[in-house]
Design a protein around this motif. Structure first.
Motif, short mmCIF file in Angstrom:
data_model
loop_
_atom_site.label_atom_id
_atom_site.label_comp_id
_atom_site.label_asym_id
_atom_site.label_seq_id
_atom_site.Cartn_x
_atom_site.Cartn_y
_atom_site.Cartn_z
N ILE A 12 57.01 25.20 8.49
CA ILE A 12 58.06 25.84 8.88
C ILE A 12 58.86 24.70 10.21
N PRO A 13 59.91 24.64 10.08
CA PRO A 13 60.77 23.68 11.27
C PRO A 13 60.33 24.34 12.44
N ILE A 14 60.16 23.57 13.50
CA ILE A 14 60.00 23.94 14.56
C ILE A 14 61.13 24.72 15.31
N ASN A 15 62.42 24.44 14.99
CA ASN A 15 63.40 25.32 15.44
C ASN A 15 63.49 26.75 14.72
N LEU A 16 63.06 26.67 13.48
CA LEU A 16 62.87 27.81 12.74
C LEU A 16 61.64 28.81 13.35
N MET A 17 60.60 28.03 13.72
CA MET A 17 59.55 28.86 14.61
C MET A 17 60.09 29.46 15.75
N SER A 18 60.82 28.75 16.58
CA SER A 18 61.30 29.47 17.98
C SER A 18 62.12 30.61 17.30
N VAL A 19 62.97 30.46 16.40
CA VAL A 19 63.84 31.56 16.13
C VAL A 19 63.04 32.65 15.50
N LEU A 20 61.79 32.49 14.73
CA LEU A 20 61.30 33.65 14.26
C LEU A 20 60.69 34.07 15.44
N TRP A 21 60.14 33.62 16.23
CA TRP A 21 59.39 34.34 17.46
C TRP A 21 60.54 35.09 18.40
N ALA A 22 61.76 34.70 18.53
CA ALA A 22 62.73 35.14 19.23
C ALA A 22 63.40 36.36 18.43
N THR A 23 63.43 36.25 17.07
CA THR A 23 63.77 37.40 16.17
C THR A 23 62.86 38.61 16.20
N MET A 24 61.44 38.29 16.19
CA MET A 24 60.57 39.19 16.25
C MET A 24 60.54 40.10 17.68
N SER A 25 60.66 39.12 18.65
CA SER A 25 60.94 39.80 20.01
C SER A 25 61.97 40.88 19.97
N ALA A 26 63.25 40.10 19.71
CA ALA A 26 64.30 41.13 19.42
C ALA A 26 64.11 42.63 18.81
N VAL A 27 63.55 42.28 17.73
CA VAL A 27 63.21 43.34 16.81
C VAL A 27 62.38 44.63 17.66
N LEU A 28 61.27 43.95 18.35
CA LEU A 28 60.42 44.76 19.29
C LEU A 28 61.26 45.70 20.30
N ILE A 29 62.11 44.56 21.06
CA ILE A 29 62.95 44.98 22.10
C ILE A 29 64.01 46.38 21.82
N THR A 30 64.47 45.87 20.38
CA THR A 30 65.39 46.98 19.78
C THR A 30 64.56 48.37 19.72
N THR A 31 63.56 48.30 18.96
CA THR A 31 62.70 49.37 18.52
C THR A 31 62.18 50.22 19.73
N TYR A 32 61.89 49.48 20.68
CA TYR A 32 61.44 50.15 22.01
C TYR A 32 62.51 51.08 22.54
N ALA A 33 63.65 50.40 22.71
CA ALA A 33 64.83 51.03 23.28
C ALA A 33 65.36 52.21 22.40
N VAL A 34 65.14 52.05 21.12
CA VAL A 34 65.63 53.23 19.94
C VAL A 34 64.47 54.42 20.21
N ASN A 35 63.49 54.08 20.12
CA ASN A 35 62.16 54.89 20.00
C ASN A 35 61.94 55.65 21.38
N HIS A 36 62.00 54.91 22.58
CA HIS A 36 61.74 55.43 23.76
C HIS A 36 62.63 55.57 24.93
N LEU A 37 63.83 54.93 24.82
CA LEU A 37 65.12 55.18 25.80
C LEU A 37 65.95 56.15 25.46
N VAL A 38 66.52 55.75 24.16
CA VAL A 38 67.70 56.58 23.58
C VAL A 38 67.21 57.61 22.75
N ASN A 39 66.03 57.46 22.38
CA ASN A 39 65.48 58.59 21.26
C ASN A 39 66.33 58.76 20.07
N ALA A 40 66.93 57.56 19.38
CA ALA A 40 67.78 57.91 18.48
C ALA A 40 67.32 58.34 17.16
#
Length: 302
Positions: A12-40
């Protein structure tokens, strides 16, 4: 002659490794907002719950669910992998090994801006390995898994992948390891070790309390009760809070020598926040006498 620069790890390219963790973090932040802040609701809400809900708090039906006891597979894999990585990285740091199958997988060339010290890396790898082994022990000899609780196949596959990526991520910005300075014991090392030990104690205590509800109490294996004692008096999921503290302790020691690790920490915060809020909501909806002042995740805060 221009030296080779380290460009990828585990293929895995190092830059892609960082992108992977950034993407997974963004997914979890988004799901937290959807599930527990706006209750979409609708498709967005359903997909968010599909990705994050599991166990007793799950509200989605998935055709490829697996038993929650498969968590044990994570820690068998993590214990073996992290032990091999720790031994290999230690030998490379001390010049006892220049190449083996793991070193080949890691492709130990030079990073463009290598930083860090051997002591910090070895301490963090040791802590990660000990934590994996402790979790394996808890899964095998302490936890009582319900036959009814499930997790999705996506969560299962990602969970195994997650534990494979941790050690490579930790060293990804510090290569070649054998050229790093050894370093000296600093205040941050002491602070990190203290936080790790405290977090590990409360993490272990919380799993014992949960298991004792079924082992020593009147609660049957597939039923649930209200846990009491320890940090459960303050939060519904102290084991999730303590696990995040474990990653914070590693971050304290690593410092800036692996900036991608901050993304790993961010991912862990929101992954466990998602699970804690789901469990907290389930407790409050299930037990009318649930302690009203108990928070979900972080004592006195969340």
């Amino acid at each position: 002659m221009v030296p080779d620069h380290y460009t990828y790890i585990l293929g895995i390219p190092i830059n892609l490794m960082s992108v992977l963790w950034a993407t997974m973090s963004a997914v979890l932040i988004t799901t937290y907002a959807v599930n527990h802040l706006v209750n979409a609701g609708g498709v967005v809400g359903s997909m968010s719950k599909y990705l994050t809900d599991y166990g007793k708090a799950s509200t989605t039906v998935r055709s490829l669910d697996v038993p929650k006891s498969y968590f044990t597979h994570y820690y068998i894999l993590a214990s073996i992998w992290n032990t091999v990585c720790f031994i290999t990285i230690s030998r490379i740091c001390f010049g006892l090994m220049t190449n083996n199958w793991i070193a080949s997988l890691f492709l130990m060339h030079s990073t463009a801006n290598a930083s860090g010290d051997k002591l910090s890396l070895l301490l963090c790898m040791l802590m990660l390995t000990v934590h994996s082994m402790k979790r394996l022990y808890e899964c095998l000899f302490i936890s009582v898994f319900s036959n009814k609780t499930k997790m999705g196949i996506i969560q299962y596959v990602w969970g195994n992948t997650y534990y494979i990526l941790l050690a490579p991520t930790m060293i990804s910005e510090c290569l070649p390891l054998h050229k790093l300075p050894f370093g000296s014991f600093q205040v941050r090392h002491f602070m990190g070790i203290v936080v790790f030990l405290i977090a590990s104690f409360y993490h272990h205590q919380s799993h014992i309390i949960l298991a004792d509800l079924r082992k020593k109490g009147s609660i049957k294996k597939d039923a649930h009760g209200i846990p009491q004692g320890g940090l459960f008096n303050l939060v519904s999921c102290p084991h999730y809070f303590a696990e995040v503290l474990v990653y914070i302790s590693i971050t304290i020691i690593l410092g800036a020598q692996c900036q991608t690790w901050f993304l790993v920490l961010l991912y862990n915060i929101f992954a466990h926040a998602n699970m804690a809020m789901g469990a907290h909501t389930w407790y409050r909806n299930t037990f009318k006498n649930y302690p009203p002042n108990r928070k979900a995740f972080i004592p006195f805060v969340l």
